[in-house]
Design an enzyme around this catalytic site. Structure first.
Site, short mmCIF file in Angstrom:
data_model
loop_
_atom_site.label_atom_id
_atom_site.label_comp_id
_atom_site.label_asym_id
_atom_site.label_seq_id
_atom_site.Cartn_x
_atom_site.Cartn_y
_atom_site.Cartn_z
N HIS A 100 0.84 -1.21 0.00
CA HIS A 100 0.00 0.00 0.00
C HIS A 100 0.87 1.24 0.00
O HIS A 100 1.95 1.26 0.59
CB HIS A 100 -0.97 0.02 1.18
CG HIS A 100 -0.31 -0.14 2.52
ND1 HIS A 100 0.10 -1.35 3.01
CD2 HIS A 100 0.01 0.77 3.48
CE1 HIS A 100 0.64 -1.20 4.20
NE2 HIS A 100 0.61 0.08 4.51
N HIS A 102 0.73 5.21 1.10
CA HIS A 102 0.02 6.23 1.84
C HIS A 102 0.13 7.55 1.07
O HIS A 102 1.23 7.91 0.63
CB HIS A 102 0.67 6.49 3.21
CG HIS A 102 0.71 5.33 4.14
ND1 HIS A 102 -0.12 5.22 5.22
CD2 HIS A 102 1.50 4.22 4.17
CE1 HIS A 102 0.16 4.12 5.89
NE2 HIS A 102 1.14 3.49 5.28
P1 5GP Z 1 1.46 0.56 7.47
O1 5GP Z 1 1.91 0.97 8.84
O2 5GP Z 1 1.34 -0.94 7.32
O3 5GP Z 1 2.24 1.19 6.38
O4 5GP Z 1 0.01 1.19 7.33
C1 5GP Z 1 -1.17 0.48 7.51
C2 5GP Z 1 -2.27 1.51 7.53
O5 5GP Z 1 -3.50 0.85 7.37
C3 5GP Z 1 -2.36 2.28 8.86
O6 5GP Z 1 -2.20 3.67 8.60
C4 5GP Z 1 -3.75 1.93 9.40
O7 5GP Z 1 -4.38 3.02 10.01
C5 5GP Z 1 -4.47 1.47 8.15
N1 5GP Z 1 -5.50 0.46 8.40
C6 5GP Z 1 -5.35 -0.70 9.12
N2 5GP Z 1 -6.50 -1.41 9.10
C7 5GP Z 1 -7.39 -0.68 8.36
C8 5GP Z 1 -8.76 -0.90 7.98
O8 5GP Z 1 -9.39 -1.89 8.32
N3 5GP Z 1 -9.33 0.05 7.20
C9 5GP Z 1 -8.65 1.17 6.79
N4 5GP Z 1 -9.32 2.05 6.03
N5 5GP Z 1 -7.37 1.41 7.12
C10 5GP Z 1 -6.74 0.49 7.90
#
Ligand code: 5GP
Ligand code: ZN
Length: 134
Positions: A100, A102
């Site tokens: 993903h 951001h």
């Molecule tokens: P990472 O830290 O893996 O780069 O980011 C994961 C992101 O996914 C986090 O910013 C978190 O808030 C978001 N996230 C986790 N679970 C969900 C979910 O069920 N729905 C949405 N919309 N975002 C999620």
């Protein structure tokens, strides 16, 4: 959930999300715990864990969508700038093991910190030598 992946479940519509845009291969939706207003995630619908195991064609489609969504956010929010963040591995803060990107909108006057320190020129030179690609 078929493979225990939250983002696959979101892509399949098994978990609700606030979608921003969608096509056959890519989905964009708002982050549930935003860093800033309008924080958006862009994912491929096909599962891969991060940058290194994603097909080039899929990655190209996701990045093209990141740019379009960022442009739309800038206009629609509106925001003054944005950061693109893409975490790989727990050490880098990755909590969801599905590729993903951001998009973090930034607003003039709001505090924003990326911690930096003064670079050591010798260390930078040596590092570039180790990393430089043919
Ligand atoms: P990472 O830290 O893996 O780069 O980011 C994961 C992101 O996914 C986090 O910013 C978190 O808030 C978001 N996230 C986790 N679970 C969900 C979910 O069920 N729905 C949405 N919309 N975002 C999620
Ligand atoms: Zn997945």
């Amino acid at each position: 959930m078929k493979n225990d992946c939250v983002f696959c479940a979101i892509a399949a519509g098994e978990i609700p999300s606030f979608k921003v845009c969608e096509d056959d291969a890519v989905l964009a939706y708002l982050d549930i715990n935003p860093f800033t207003k309008g924080h958006t995630l862009v994912i491929p619908k096909k599962h891969s864990t991060g940058l290194l195991d994603t097909d080039d064609a899929v990655l190209a489609a996701v990045v093209a969508r990141v740019r379009k969504v960022a442009a739309r956010l800038k206009e629609a929010l509106p925001c003054d700038g944005f950061n693109i963040l893409q975490n790989n591995g727990e050490a880098a803060g990755q909590t969801v093991k599905h590729l993903h990107f951001h998009i973090v909108p930034r607003y003039a006057g709001e505090p924003f910190v990326f911690e930096s320190h003064k670079g050591d020129m010798e260390e930078l030179k040596a590092l570039a030598g180790r990393v430089r690609m043919a």
